[in-house]
Design an enzyme around this catalytic site. Structure first.
Site, short mmCIF file in Angstrom:
data_model
loop_
_atom_site.label_atom_id
_atom_site.label_comp_id
_atom_site.label_asym_id
_atom_site.label_seq_id
_atom_site.Cartn_x
_atom_site.Cartn_y
_atom_site.Cartn_z
N ASN A 1 0.79 -1.23 0.00
CA ASN A 1 0.00 0.00 0.00
C ASN A 1 0.83 1.29 0.00
O ASN A 1 0.33 2.34 -0.39
CB ASN A 1 -1.03 -0.01 1.14
CG ASN A 1 -0.40 -0.04 2.50
OD1 ASN A 1 0.78 -0.32 2.64
ND2 ASN A 1 -1.20 0.25 3.52
N GLU B 1 5.69 -3.73 11.69
CA GLU B 1 4.42 -2.99 11.71
C GLU B 1 3.41 -3.85 10.99
O GLU B 1 3.50 -4.02 9.77
CB GLU B 1 4.55 -1.64 11.00
CG GLU B 1 5.42 -0.63 11.70
CD GLU B 1 4.94 -0.24 13.07
OE1 GLU B 1 5.78 0.14 13.90
OE2 GLU B 1 3.71 -0.34 13.34
N CYS C 1 -3.18 0.56 7.04
CA CYS C 1 -3.20 -0.10 8.36
C CYS C 1 -3.84 0.83 9.38
O CYS C 1 -4.42 0.39 10.35
CB CYS C 1 -1.80 -0.50 8.77
SG CYS C 1 -0.69 0.90 8.82
N1 LIG Z 1 0.99 -1.73 10.37
C1 LIG Z 1 1.30 -1.24 9.20
O1 LIG Z 1 2.03 -0.26 9.11
C2 LIG Z 1 0.76 -1.85 7.96
C3 LIG Z 1 0.16 -3.08 7.94
N2 LIG Z 1 -0.29 -3.62 6.79
C4 LIG Z 1 -0.93 -4.93 6.82
O2 LIG Z 1 -0.47 -5.67 5.70
C5 LIG Z 1 -1.50 -6.38 5.09
C6 LIG Z 1 -1.61 -6.08 3.63
O3 LIG Z 1 -0.38 -5.82 3.05
P1 LIG Z 1 0.36 -6.92 2.20
O4 LIG Z 1 1.42 -6.24 1.41
O5 LIG Z 1 -0.62 -7.75 1.47
O6 LIG Z 1 0.99 -7.78 3.38
P2 LIG Z 1 1.85 -9.11 3.29
O7 LIG Z 1 2.21 -9.44 4.70
O8 LIG Z 1 1.20 -10.13 2.48
O9 LIG Z 1 3.16 -8.65 2.48
C7 LIG Z 1 4.04 -7.70 2.99
C8 LIG Z 1 5.40 -7.91 2.36
O10 LIG Z 1 5.91 -9.18 2.77
C9 LIG Z 1 6.34 -9.91 1.62
N3 LIG Z 1 6.26 -11.33 1.92
C10 LIG Z 1 5.29 -12.21 1.65
N4 LIG Z 1 5.62 -13.44 2.12
C11 LIG Z 1 6.82 -13.31 2.70
C12 LIG Z 1 7.68 -14.21 3.40
N5 LIG Z 1 7.39 -15.48 3.58
N6 LIG Z 1 8.84 -13.73 3.87
C13 LIG Z 1 9.18 -12.45 3.72
N7 LIG Z 1 8.40 -11.55 3.08
C14 LIG Z 1 7.24 -11.98 2.59
C15 LIG Z 1 5.43 -9.43 0.54
O11 LIG Z 1 5.97 -9.72 -0.73
P3 LIG Z 1 5.00 -10.15 -1.96
O12 LIG Z 1 4.20 -8.96 -2.27
O13 LIG Z 1 5.95 -10.55 -3.01
O14 LIG Z 1 4.17 -11.29 -1.45
C16 LIG Z 1 5.38 -7.94 0.84
O15 LIG Z 1 6.56 -7.31 0.39
C17 LIG Z 1 -2.72 -6.01 5.85
O16 LIG Z 1 -3.00 -7.07 6.74
C18 LIG Z 1 -2.37 -4.79 6.64
O17 LIG Z 1 -2.98 -4.67 7.85
C19 LIG Z 1 -0.15 -2.99 5.61
C20 LIG Z 1 0.42 -1.76 5.57
C21 LIG Z 1 0.91 -1.11 6.75
O1 LIG Z 2 0.92 1.27 5.86
C1 LIG Z 2 0.02 1.97 6.27
O2 LIG Z 2 -1.13 1.73 6.05
C2 LIG Z 2 0.51 3.17 6.92
O3 LIG Z 2 1.63 3.01 7.62
C3 LIG Z 2 -0.44 4.20 7.20
O4 LIG Z 2 0.10 5.41 6.85
P1 LIG Z 2 -0.87 6.66 6.75
O5 LIG Z 2 -1.56 6.77 8.06
O6 LIG Z 2 0.05 7.80 6.49
O7 LIG Z 2 -1.80 6.38 5.63
#
Ligand SMILES: NC(=O)C1=CN([C@@H]2O[C@H](COP(=O)(O)OP(=O)(O)OC[C@H]3O[C@@H](n4cnc5c(N)ncnc54)[C@H](OP(=O)(O)O)[C@@H]3O)[C@@H](O)[C@H]2O)C=CC1
Ligand SMILES: O=C(O)[C@H](O)COP(=O)(O)O
Length: 567
Positions: A240, A335, A369
């Site tokens: 994202n 995170e 998130c």
């Molecule tokens: N707290 C926060 O700041 C945030 C939390 N999120 C959370 O993330 C989720 C959605 O994001 P999303 O990108 O789909 O999350 P994912 O956990 O699916 O992926 C995050 C990253 O991890 C990589 N990845 C996947 N599998 C592995 C593995 N086995 N080992 C190491 N890296 C791996 C992905 O690569 P690839 O794309 O190649 O699979 C991607 O780069 C939601 O649940 C959301 O809540 C999202 C943004 C911010």
């Molecule tokens: O990954 C996310 O979703 C973020 O860390 C949130 O960032 P934002 O509050 O600036 O959208």
């Protein structure tokens, strides 16, 4: 599969479509989805024609011309990062093709066709990157802090200069609304510059401790404590914010004297490769920064368990929990997900609350998130609040990201299916639908679900989409209890005019941050940002990340006899 034309190769690209598909019905899943939807009385779906231009031929060709314009604005600066139809990976200061001969396709969430391809890097290539990073880091740690800062400032300027072509990738890969995509790149440049400045301050200082402050000691020992790099930092951002959540790891790692290996998310990888090229153009030493591409499910474990990695900074979903169990004894910055609650008291300014719920819950289609993910509102003001939120939702523009729509397609079809599963569950269990549920491909219209109860999945799970549940509460305690019963603890917010109550509620909420009278948000980027429970480990924010990517080293001067400085 149809033949792919190069995504952008000079003028020849202009003449060819992004994806030439010989199959007149390229997406069988789409039909099966539609069959599924029409079979259910719950779902009133739009026909393709009624869906805000999302798939029309004229839009597709307009889109290509816009893309070409953006490309020209890049001035050919990015030519070397792509070979034919596949983007290269970055290692030892060079753009390279993988020996695997394989690539990973990136699907445009709006068209649901292949937009780009990236290299599927091999384990051998990861090994080489790690070796190079280790060697480069030794020299980098001896590079004066001001010089490290200077290079980061340069990278920040180059990044901002090329905001248009990078933003365009974000539009195509993750369907980020056009304006937000530009903001992400500009915000990233600012983050890099701020990190350079903060690093000079934070890392330029150490601590002097004198032994006679501890009982039983004379002043015969001087302890000099300073911050030193960890070594090689592995950065894994989510889809994202593929640029912003990458630089929020890269810049602190580099200013602190570490080497950096980036594994970008597959959706967003091409934007991340463009961003890495800006660091390349700034002139960082060879091997210090690398970017390996490939599916996380395929190279993720090899990377996160690699003995050459000295720290992992990860943002994403539950994958982070699995990584933390496998990673070994290295510092982790995690995170993860959130179920950010918005508690609304009877005395709240409901116009302010409604505006924050719509912005907080629905911007980037809820794929943040920090999105508001459950509204916990006192029953006495619930009707009024729901009415105000509905009025605002009706004004949101739904459509493709190129048109700067407020609600754009969610990142993947499986994500849209997951969201639909939550909606179906809520329907079956009796939630009130404030709008008709509509879906066209990955595009889901904004939906407020009222009278949600704790037995519904949507009360606890994060949709990461434009669907928001409202739970009516009869006491503040009930709201706090729901918030704290979640396995997540990222952020939350409370709306009331009574600041004393607000602070007591904020204290009671088990989340990393509580916003008073505003929706959850990570920024400004120098604020601490952290999750409790399953939402994370450690804290981000520029200063915290710099500190987290260092360790403390002490040198103790032992004098033969106590010595006291005279005034
Ligand atoms: N707290 C926060 O700041 C945030 C939390 N999120 C959370 O993330 C989720 C959605 O994001 P999303 O990108 O789909 O999350 P994912 O956990 O699916 O992926 C995050 C990253 O991890 C990589 N990845 C996947 N599998 C592995 C593995 N086995 N080992 C190491 N890296 C791996 C992905 O690569 P690839 O794309 O190649 O699979 C991607 O780069 C939601 O649940 C959301 O809540 C999202 C943004 C911010
Ligand atoms: O990954 C996310 O979703 C973020 O860390 C949130 O960032 P934002 O509050 O600036 O959208």
């Amino acid at each position: 599969m149809g033949a792919l034309a190069p995504p952008f190769i000079g003028d020849s690209w202009l003449a060819s479509p992004v994806y030439i598909n010989p199959n007149p019905n390229p997406n069988p899943n789409r039909n099966s989805l539609r069959a599924l939807s029409f079979a259910s009385p719950l779902f009133a779906r739009c026909s393709p024609a009624s869906a805000s231009n999302s798939n029309s031929a004229s839009w597709a060709s307009g889109e290509r011309w816009a893309w070409a314009r953006e490309r020209r604005r890049g001035g050919g600066a990015f030519d070397e990062i792509v070979d034919g139809e596949v983007f290269k990976y970055y290692a030892e200061g060079e753009w390279r093709k993988s020996n695997s001969g394989k690539s990973v396709s990136i699907i445009n969430p709006t068209t649901r066709k292949v937009q780009y391809k990236v290299q599927a890097c091999t384990q051998e290539e990861v090994n080489k990157v790690m070796e190079a990073a280790k060697a480069a880091q030794k020299a980098w740690a001896r590079t004066p802090l001001w010089k490290r800062a200077e290079l980061l400032h340069k990278a920040a300027a180059i990044l901002k200069e090329h905001r248009a072509p990078i933003a365009e990738c974000l539009v195509k890969e993750i369907a980020k609304p056009a304006k937000d995509a530009v903001s992400e790149v500009v915000r990233s440049g600012d983050l890099v510059s701020y990190t350079a400045e903060e690093g000079v301050r934070v890392l330029g200082e150490g601590k002097l401790l004198l032994s006679d402050s501890f009982p039983g000691n004379e002043r015969n020992k001087y302890c000099l404590a300073s911050k030193i790099p960890l070594g090689v930092v592995l950065a894994i951002p989510p889809f994202n914010y593929p640029v912003n959540l990458a630089v929020s790891k890269i810049a602190p790692a580099l200013i602190a004297g570490n080497a950096l290996v980036l594994k970008p998310p597959t959706q967003g990888a091409v934007a991340a490769l463009h961003m890495i090229h800006c660091f390349h153009l700034a002139g960082f030493p060879k091997g210090l920064i690398s970017c390996v591409t490939g599916k996380g499910s395929e190279i993720g474990d090899f990377l996160t368990m690699h003995p050459g990695v000295n720290c992992i900074s990860f943002t994403g979903g539950d994958t982070g929990i699995a990584i933390s169990k496998k990673a070994g004894m290295i510092p982790l910055q995690m995170e993860l997900g959130g179920k950010d609650a918005c508690i609304v008291l009877e005395d709240a300014d409901l116009d302010l609350v409604a505006a924050n719920i719509v912005k907080g819950g629905f911007s980037y289609s809820g794929q943040r998130c920090t999105a508001v993910k459950v509204v916990l509102v006192m029953e006495s003001v619930a009707d009024a609040l729901v009415e105000k939120v509905n009025a605002k939702l009706a004004k949101l523009k739904v459509g493709p990201p190129e048109e700067d729509s407020d609600i754009t397609p969610v990142v993947t079809e499986s994500s849209a299916n997951f969201i639909e599963g939550l909606v179906t569950d809520a329907k079956e269990k009796g939630a009130t639908f404030c709008q008709e549920y509509k879906r066209e491909g990955n595009l889901i219209w904004p939906l407020l679900l009222d009278h949600v109860r704790p037995d519904m999945r949507i009360a606890w799970e994060e949709p990461f989409g434009p669907v928001l549940p409202v739970i009516r509460i009869s006491s503040v305690e009930e709201g706090i209890h729901h918030c704290n019963a979640s396995n997540f603890g990222l952020q939350g917010c409370v709306f009331t005019r009574d600041i004393n109550k607000a602070i007591m509620i904020a204290d009671a909420m088990e989340t990393g941050t509580v916003q008073i009278n505003s929706a959850p948000a990570r920024g400004p980027d120098h604020f601490p940002f952290q999750g409790l429970k399953d939402s994370g480990i450690g804290s981000q924010g520029i200063t915290n990340s710099i500190n987290m990517m260092t360790k403390v080293k002490s040198t103790v001067i032992n004098l033969p006899a106590p010595s006291y400085t005279m005034g």
